[in-house]
Design a protein around this motif. Structure first.
Motif, PDB file in Angstrom:
ATOM      1  N   GLU A 168       0.807  -1.219   0.000  1.00 52.49           N
ATOM      2  CA  GLU A 168       0.000   0.000   0.000  1.00 52.49           C
ATOM      3  C   GLU A 168       0.840   1.268   0.000  1.00 52.49           C
ATOM      4  O   GLU A 168       0.453   2.283  -0.585  1.00 52.49           O
ATOM      5  CB  GLU A 168      -0.932   0.000   1.220  1.00 52.49           C
ATOM      6  N   LEU A 190      -2.366  10.707   9.044  1.00 56.75           N
ATOM      7  CA  LEU A 190      -2.775  11.218   7.735  1.00 56.75           C
ATOM      8  C   LEU A 190      -2.398  12.692   7.613  1.00 56.75           C
ATOM      9  O   LEU A 190      -2.366  13.417   8.601  1.00 56.75           O
ATOM     10  CB  LEU A 190      -4.284  11.043   7.560  1.00 56.75           C
ATOM     11  N   TYR A 245     -11.690   1.414   0.923  1.00 54.18           N
ATOM     12  CA  TYR A 245     -10.398   1.931   1.386  1.00 54.18           C
ATOM     13  C   TYR A 245     -10.530   2.512   2.790  1.00 54.18           C
ATOM     14  O   TYR A 245      -9.735   2.193   3.694  1.00 54.18           O
ATOM     15  CB  TYR A 245      -9.901   2.994   0.402  1.00 54.18           C
ATOM     16  N   TYR A 300      -8.733   0.575   6.008  1.00 52.77           N
ATOM     17  CA  TYR A 300      -7.485   1.143   6.494  1.00 52.77           C
ATOM     18  C   TYR A 300      -7.637   2.339   7.430  1.00 52.77           C
ATOM     19  O   TYR A 300      -6.741   2.612   8.235  1.00 52.77           O
ATOM     20  CB  TYR A 300      -6.624   1.590   5.306  1.00 52.77           C
ATOM     21  N   LEU A 301      -8.726   3.090   7.309  1.00 54.70           N
ATOM     22  CA  LEU A 301      -8.797   4.387   7.981  1.00 54.70           C
ATOM     23  C   LEU A 301      -9.839   4.476   9.085  1.00 54.70           C
ATOM     24  O   LEU A 301     -10.002   5.533   9.694  1.00 54.70           O
ATOM     25  CB  LEU A 301      -9.082   5.499   6.943  1.00 54.70           C
ATOM     26  N   TYR A 345      -3.872   5.753   9.471  1.00 54.29           N
ATOM     27  CA  TYR A 345      -3.882   4.572   8.603  1.00 54.29           C
ATOM     28  C   TYR A 345      -3.422   3.379   9.430  1.00 54.29           C
ATOM     29  O   TYR A 345      -2.369   3.435  10.098  1.00 54.29           O
ATOM     30  CB  TYR A 345      -2.947   4.812   7.419  1.00 54.29           C
TER      31      TYR A 345
END
Length: 651
Positions: A417, A470, A487, A491-492, A499
């Motif tokens: 990633e 981030l 996404y 991941y978030l 992340y």
């Protein structure tokens, strides 16, 4: 940490200024006047409004600057006995012609192209040709199963597929005298002088039959070891595709346009397509080559990986060429082509300045040649640094390689990633001392934190979950292919404003990061959370052990208990029962009785992916009686099959 600390602090306090300066190393058509778009946070875009072409930056700019005769690409193939070198001008010209062939077949800016090839130079040419046109490539490992290939075709919806007729794997015996003997007959696999030849066409045919998406064309590189039977009206040979093709110029694309899609998982359901943009990718990789890897224009850089992995994308193809270096594409293995001295031969022959490979490759060499005798007589004085990444680098392998080569061994940690290292010792910025078990310090742009389950930073020396603040720096994934929601969810969402890497670790008092393994590799033994990575480190220190794995398996009394598996170095004669007792005692002494490691099995090999990662989760599933699908990334399914009886045997 003077210059490193200054660079890192500026990248955190003034990211726009830091990356604007880094972007000056790239040729832009429309230079960026805005560095970061945060209007759609938590999804960020770097260099919005700017335009460029990645292929121009990798090839044409070096020709225009007067270095067209410098070697750009060396294809070293011990499995075929062929070595060939392309200058920047020669590679630019071949890429332009193939880009023209793709355009003639209907490929335009934004179209997707799936590349299903062996480690042949045409794979690099195809990737760069797509970049030249502004098309989006998605490289799928040559030899990937039909179902997985079909899933990627359905997700990417490519206009065409580029494939080689076969791949050549494994070692050889007896050399190549006499050339090909009778070819191979029938089936998908065969052998030529000890080499395993895998036909790709049957798997491609099956994938296209299974996928809902219909491609316009398949361009097939015919290899003499096993030519494919082309399907009329669908298949076109590479030679016919480029015949009389008009070379194509570079097409301007937005910095935020996708360069490629690389699938990370998804053997069932929809695969997960990591997107890499053009602008941030070019800036980050160009910066990393100079500042992390310390490679200058004209030097030779070798990433002993595969173009199907992110390392192949970043540091076989794009990174070295963006930096004006010479890159090596190696079609072979660390052992068996012909022996455990293969890497030293390549370094000596091509005068490699810096090398990147996986710890597994070095462990394989140590297993076959524990005293490093095959290095004797080789002049590898050109090699300044060996970079190792892809899985945990155990201290014993780190020390063995350093003692043998007498150069810095630089562990570094990153993910598909992120596309480039999260943590390393930046050899071009400042040669920080390295430490066993640590990939050193966070790289500029990465806000690395170690937090508890509630997202609170933990003190130095305390283990936690590694997250990245981030926005992620340029070069990291801006999102997943056509799925922003997935996404964010994947991941978030676990920690606000961060992340989730999925790895656990800790910082020491000096700011060095220690990555202790995937968070799902932490096991719970009677209420005690224990790291299997820590146990592996103890096992790996035993002089008889070449490589090892520890997994947690279900237990009615304690919830989970650890089980160890070790592969021995060549020539070890210690009885397995004696060795098991020694290893169990070592873990008890170092970690304590709470570790509850009571069983260590000596095995011939451990199941791995093609990048060298041990399939611990798959081993755990087998041991617990779960019949999950075998990952498509497995290198040799026979290794797992041989291990099944051991995994399933309680004791």
């Amino acid at each position: 940490m003077g210059s490193y600390r200054e660079a890192y602090q500026r990248s955190i306090t003034d990211p726009a200024g830091f990356w604007q300066h880094a972007a000056e190393a790239i040729d832009w058509i429309d230079p960026p006047d805005r560095i970061l778009d945060d209007s759609t946070a938590p999804i960020f875009r770097w260099f919005p409004g700017a335009t460029l072409n990645t292929c121009h930056n990798a090839l044409d700019r070096h020709v225009h600057s007067g270095r067209g005769d410098q070697p750009a690409l060396i294809h070293d193939s011990p499995v075929t006995g062929i070595t060939r070198t392309w200058s920047y001008r020669e590679l630019r010209d071949e890429v332009a012609v193939f880009a023209g062939a793709l355009r003639r077949l209907g490929v335009e800016r934004g179209d997707r192209v799936v590349i299903y090839m062996a480690m042949v130079p045409e794979a690099v040419i195809a990737m760069l040709a797509c970049a030249r046109l502004g098309a989006v490539h998605s490289v799928v490992f040559g030899g990937f199963g039909a179902r997985e290939l079909a899933a990627r075709i359905d997700d990417a919806q490519p206009r065409l597929v580029i494939a080689s007729s076969c791949g050549i794997e494994g070692g050889f015996k007896g050399g190549f005298e006499g050339g090909i003997e009778n070819g191979i007959e029938g089936g998908i696999e065969g052998r030529i002088k000890g080499r395993k030849v895998v036909r790709y066409q049957p798997m491609l045919d099956a994938a296209l039959a299974e996928s809902a998406h219909v491609v316009d064309w398949c361009v097939i590189l015919q290899r003499p070891e096993a030519p494919a039977d082309l399907v009329p009206g669908r298949d076109l040979s590479w030679a016919d595709a480029v015949l009389d093709a008009t070379p194509a110029d570079c097409v301007p694309v937005a910095a935020t346009d996708p360069l490629y899609i690389l699938y990370t998982s998804g053997t069932t359901g929809r695969p997960k397509g990591v997107v890499r943009d053009n602008g941030g990718h070019a800036v980050a990789l160009r910066w990393s080559m100079e500042n992390i890897f310390g490679v200058r224009p004209g030097e030779v850089f070798w990433a002993a990986s595969d173009v199907g992995w992110v390392v192949g994308h970043s540091y076989i193809v794009y990174g070295p060429l963006l930096a004006g270096a010479t890159t090596i594409l190696y079609e072979g293995k660390p052992v068996g082509t012909p022996d455990a001295g293969a890497f030293w031969r390549v370094i000596e022959q091509h005068r490699v300045s810096a090398m990147f490979t996986a710890p597994t490759a070095i462990r394989a060499i140590r297993k076959e040649d524990p005293e490093g005798e095959l290095l004797s007589g080789r002049d590898v004085s050109c090699l300044r640094t060996l970079f190792l990444a892809g899985e945990r680098l155990d201290p014993r392998t780190y020390e063995w390689a350093g003692d043998l080569l007498g150069i810095p061994i630089v562990d570094n940690w990153w993910q598909t990633e992120t596309g480039w290292p999260i943590a390393a010792s930046p050899r071009g910025l400042q040669e920080l001392p390295t430490r066993p078990g640590s990939p050193s310090v966070p790289m500029p742009g990465y806000r690395v934190r170690v937090v508890d389950p509630y997202g609170v930073d933990v003190p130095a020396g305390v283990e936690g979950v590694i997250v990245l603040g981030l926005p992620l720096p340029p070069g990291c994934l801006p999102s997943l292919w056509r799925d922003d929601e997935r996404y964010v969810r994947s991941y978030l969402s676990a920690f606000q404003g961060a992340y989730l890497t999925g790895d656990g670790g800790m910082f020491d008092a000096d700011g060095y990061l220690y990555v202790l393994g995937r968070t799902d590799d932490v096991i719970n033994v009677a209420g005690h959370r224990l790291s299997t990575g820590a146990m592996e480190e103890v096992l790996a220190e035993h002089p008889a052990v070449a490589e090892c794995a520890v997994i947690g398996v279900g237990d009615l009394l304690k919830g989970q208990i650890p089980r160890g598996f070790v592969v021995l170095r060549a020539g070890v004669g210690t009885p397995p029962a004696v060795l098991e007792a020694e290893l169990v005692a070592r873990v008890r002494e170092r970690i304590g009785a709470v570790a509850a490691l009571r069983r260590v099995d000596v095995v011939a090999a451990l199941p791995k992916t093609r990048s060298g990662k041990i399939l611990r989760a798959t081993m755990r599933d087998v041991a617990d009686g779960r019949e999950e699908p075998v990952p498509a990334t497995i290198e040799d399914p026979a290794v797992l099959e041989a291990l099944r009886p051991v995994l399933r045997t309680p004791r």
